[in-house]
Design a protein around this motif. Structure first.
Motif, mmCIF file in Angstrom:
data_model
loop_
_atom_site.group_PDB
_atom_site.id
_atom_site.type_symbol
_atom_site.label_atom_id
_atom_site.label_comp_id
_atom_site.label_asym_id
_atom_site.label_seq_id
_atom_site.Cartn_x
_atom_site.Cartn_y
_atom_site.Cartn_z
ATOM 1 N N LEU A 1 0.827 -1.208 0.000
ATOM 2 C CA LEU A 1 0.000 0.000 0.000
ATOM 3 C C LEU A 1 0.862 1.259 0.000
ATOM 4 O O LEU A 1 0.535 2.255 -0.663
ATOM 5 N N LEU A 2 1.970 1.216 0.737
ATOM 6 C CA LEU A 2 2.863 2.371 0.778
ATOM 7 C C LEU A 2 3.492 2.638 -0.583
ATOM 8 O O LEU A 2 3.680 3.798 -0.966
ATOM 9 N N GLN A 3 3.805 1.571 -1.310
ATOM 10 C CA GLN A 3 4.348 1.763 -2.654
ATOM 11 C C GLN A 3 3.334 2.468 -3.542
ATOM 12 O O GLN A 3 3.689 3.347 -4.333
ATOM 13 N N LYS A 4 2.073 2.107 -3.405
ATOM 14 C CA LYS A 4 1.015 2.776 -4.166
ATOM 15 C C LYS A 4 0.912 4.252 -3.767
ATOM 16 O O LYS A 4 0.733 5.135 -4.622
ATOM 17 N N ALA A 5 1.016 4.519 -2.459
ATOM 18 C CA ALA A 5 0.962 5.906 -1.983
ATOM 19 C C ALA A 5 2.130 6.711 -2.547
ATOM 20 O O ALA A 5 1.966 7.870 -2.959
ATOM 21 N N LEU A 6 3.314 6.112 -2.574
ATOM 22 C CA LEU A 6 4.500 6.795 -3.098
ATOM 23 C C LEU A 6 4.364 7.061 -4.594
ATOM 24 O O LEU A 6 4.800 8.105 -5.088
ATOM 25 N N GLU A 7 3.764 6.131 -5.317
ATOM 26 C CA GLU A 7 3.544 6.334 -6.755
ATOM 27 C C GLU A 7 2.596 7.501 -7.001
ATOM 28 O O GLU A 7 2.822 8.315 -7.904
ATOM 29 N N VAL A 8 1.552 7.597 -6.177
ATOM 30 C CA VAL A 8 0.618 8.729 -6.292
ATOM 31 C C VAL A 8 1.349 10.033 -5.965
ATOM 32 O O VAL A 8 1.215 11.029 -6.687
ATOM 33 N N ALA A 9 2.125 10.021 -4.881
ATOM 34 C CA ALA A 9 2.853 11.225 -4.463
ATOM 35 C C ALA A 9 3.791 11.713 -5.556
ATOM 36 O O ALA A 9 3.899 12.921 -5.812
ATOM 37 N N GLU A 10 4.459 10.776 -6.203
ATOM 38 C CA GLU A 10 5.380 11.143 -7.286
ATOM 39 C C GLU A 10 4.622 11.713 -8.475
ATOM 40 O O GLU A 10 5.043 12.700 -9.092
ATOM 41 N N GLU A 11 3.486 11.115 -8.785
ATOM 42 C CA GLU A 11 2.709 11.555 -9.942
ATOM 43 C C GLU A 11 2.165 12.965 -9.764
ATOM 44 O O GLU A 11 2.171 13.769 -10.694
ATOM 45 N N ILE A 12 1.695 13.278 -8.547
ATOM 46 C CA ILE A 12 1.095 14.602 -8.319
ATOM 47 C C ILE A 12 2.079 15.576 -7.676
ATOM 48 O O ILE A 12 1.715 16.687 -7.328
ATOM 49 N N LYS A 13 3.325 15.134 -7.466
ATOM 50 C CA LYS A 13 4.390 15.967 -6.892
ATOM 51 C C LYS A 13 4.015 16.490 -5.507
ATOM 52 O O LYS A 13 4.288 17.649 -5.165
ATOM 53 N N ASN A 14 3.384 15.635 -4.697
ATOM 54 C CA ASN A 14 2.972 16.039 -3.347
ATOM 55 C C ASN A 14 3.991 15.529 -2.338
ATOM 56 O O ASN A 14 4.038 14.348 -2.005
ATOM 57 N N ARG A 15 4.816 16.447 -1.857
ATOM 58 C CA ARG A 15 5.925 16.041 -0.979
ATOM 59 C C ARG A 15 5.455 15.628 0.410
ATOM 60 O O ARG A 15 6.078 14.797 1.060
#
Length: 413
Positions: free
Chosen positions: A270-284
């Protein structure tokens, strides 16, 4: 890296300005930037900076936001200012630039109030409250959520009313007022269920409310009920309501539940999915939250070197966006890592820093969690009196916020 994220952020702001007033203003900014760089190059030794870094260095400096902002308000008429600055504020919030977001929303409300529409005002107060919430300025966040609620009521906007009450609920939970927060969340869900049309906005808001209720239940150690709420939220988002930040935060919060239920593989997935979303939307902010939890899971798995590196990355991001409350949690994780490595002095230093920041920020739940790690440290050191002391302090914090099941679980540490 800060440079890359800030590059995207400043580039996005420049794109807003280009669209609104053309390229001439950007050319003016670039002239100012070139002159600034010329002066700075005389001071700094850039011998070891790569050519690629030299090309990007102009958009990496924090001063760029101020240059853009103050030149904009000095050269553009006020009506257009209000339109551009609102878009800049929204972009700042999106990129986790909470300081700039709060500053710009405040400027709009104080200096450009008469150029804002009646319908825009409650939205601005609400988004300002969000920025203040992430800066852990909870009383100010609560004030602006309340102001947005009053304005939504004046224009009879039920979705806005629900959104504002959801914000107030989150603040209440962060303040340790779980009953008050839960009451507000249930009230919001009733408002949303009574609406005739389920627009994408309503569906996303429902998912947010379910997720926030799940977070509250996690604090109370009601794992099964929390996962039920998370799954309901996930079902709503999967059925066509797209909001990437909500989805990313949902993955992160679900990972917390699975970590506590000792299912680290599921949590890491689940964390990997969260990190992928964060990278896509550039949300630090989302990226740092996910990394800090990943560091904790790695530490539990005995991967101390990787856990330490991951925690430091999270710490760096939280420091860049001035998220002090979450910095405290990274100190807690670093304290755990050092304890497991047998470095008790460094562990104690990190954990004491975590508890001090949590006390300052009035993060009662996080403070209790840090006290538990201190108790475990003293147990490892064979100091029973200190162990009992910190268990007692943790109980006191849990009792203060009504997390009774958490108290019961302390018998097993």
């Amino acid at each position: 890296m800060r440079g890359t994220s800030f590059h995207y952020y400043i580039k996005s702001i420049e794109d807003i300005i280009k669209k609104a007033i053309g390229n001439s203003f950007i050319e003016h900014l670039n002239k100012l930037r070139t002159e600034r760089e010329r002066l700075l190059h005389q001071i700094w030794n850039l011998e070891y900076i790569s050519e690629e870094e030299k090309e990007e260095i102009n958009v990496r400096r924090l001063i760029d936001f101020d240059v853009i902002f103050y030149n904009l308000i000095g050269n553009v008429h006020r009506k257009l200012q209000s339109e551009i600055l609102l878009e800049i504020a929204d972009t700042s919030l999106k990129f986790s630039e909470f300081e700039n977001a709060a500053f710009t929303y405040n400027y709009l409300l104080k200096r450009l109030y008469k150029y804002l529409t009646r319908n825009a005002l409650p939205d601005i107060h609400h988004k300002l409250a969000q920025a203040l919430f992430w800066k852990n300025l909870l009383p100010s966040a609560k004030r602006h959520f309340s102001r947005s609620l009053n304005l939504y009521e004046e224009i009879n906007n039920p979705v806005g009313i629900a959104r504002a009450k959801n914000g107030l609920a989150i603040v209440s939970v962060e303040e340790g007022k779980l009953k008050e927060g839960e009451s507000l969340l249930l009230e919001v869900m009733r408002i949303l269920e009574n609406l005739q049309n389920s627009t994408t906005e309503v569906i996303v808001l429902k998912a947010n409310v379910l997720m926030n209720h799940g977070n509250l239940l996690i604090i109370r150690a009601e794992w099964d009920r929390a996962l039920e709420q998370y799954e309901k939220a996930h079902a709503l988002l999967k059925n066509g309501a797209t909001d990437q930040l909500t989805t990313g935060l949902l993955f992160y919060n679900m990972a917390i539940a699975y970590k506590t239920l000792e299912q680290p593989e599921k949590a890491e997935e689940l964390l990997q999915k969260a990190l992928e979303v964060a990278e896509e939307i550039k949300n630090r902010n989302l990226k740092a939250l996910a990394l800090s939890l990943k560091a904790e899971i790695l530490a539990y798995g005995g991967k101390f070197s990787e856990a330490h590196a991951t925690a430091i990355t999270a710490f760096t991001i939280f420091n860049q966006i001035n998220n002090k409350a979450n910095i405290a949690d990274v100190y807690r994780i670093l304290g755990m890592i050092k304890r497991e490595e047998g470095d008790y002095d460094m562990s104690l230093s990190f954990l004491n820093t975590s508890s001090r920041i949590n006390e300052e920020c009035k993060k009662f739940f996080n403070l209790a969690e840090t006290y538990i790690e201190l108790a475990k440290l003293y147990k490892r050191m064979g100091e029973q009196k200190q162990f009992d002391h910190y268990v007692g302090l943790a109980k006191r914090q849990y009792k203060k916020i009504g997390a009774i099941k958490r108290i019961e679980a302390l018998r097993n540490i």
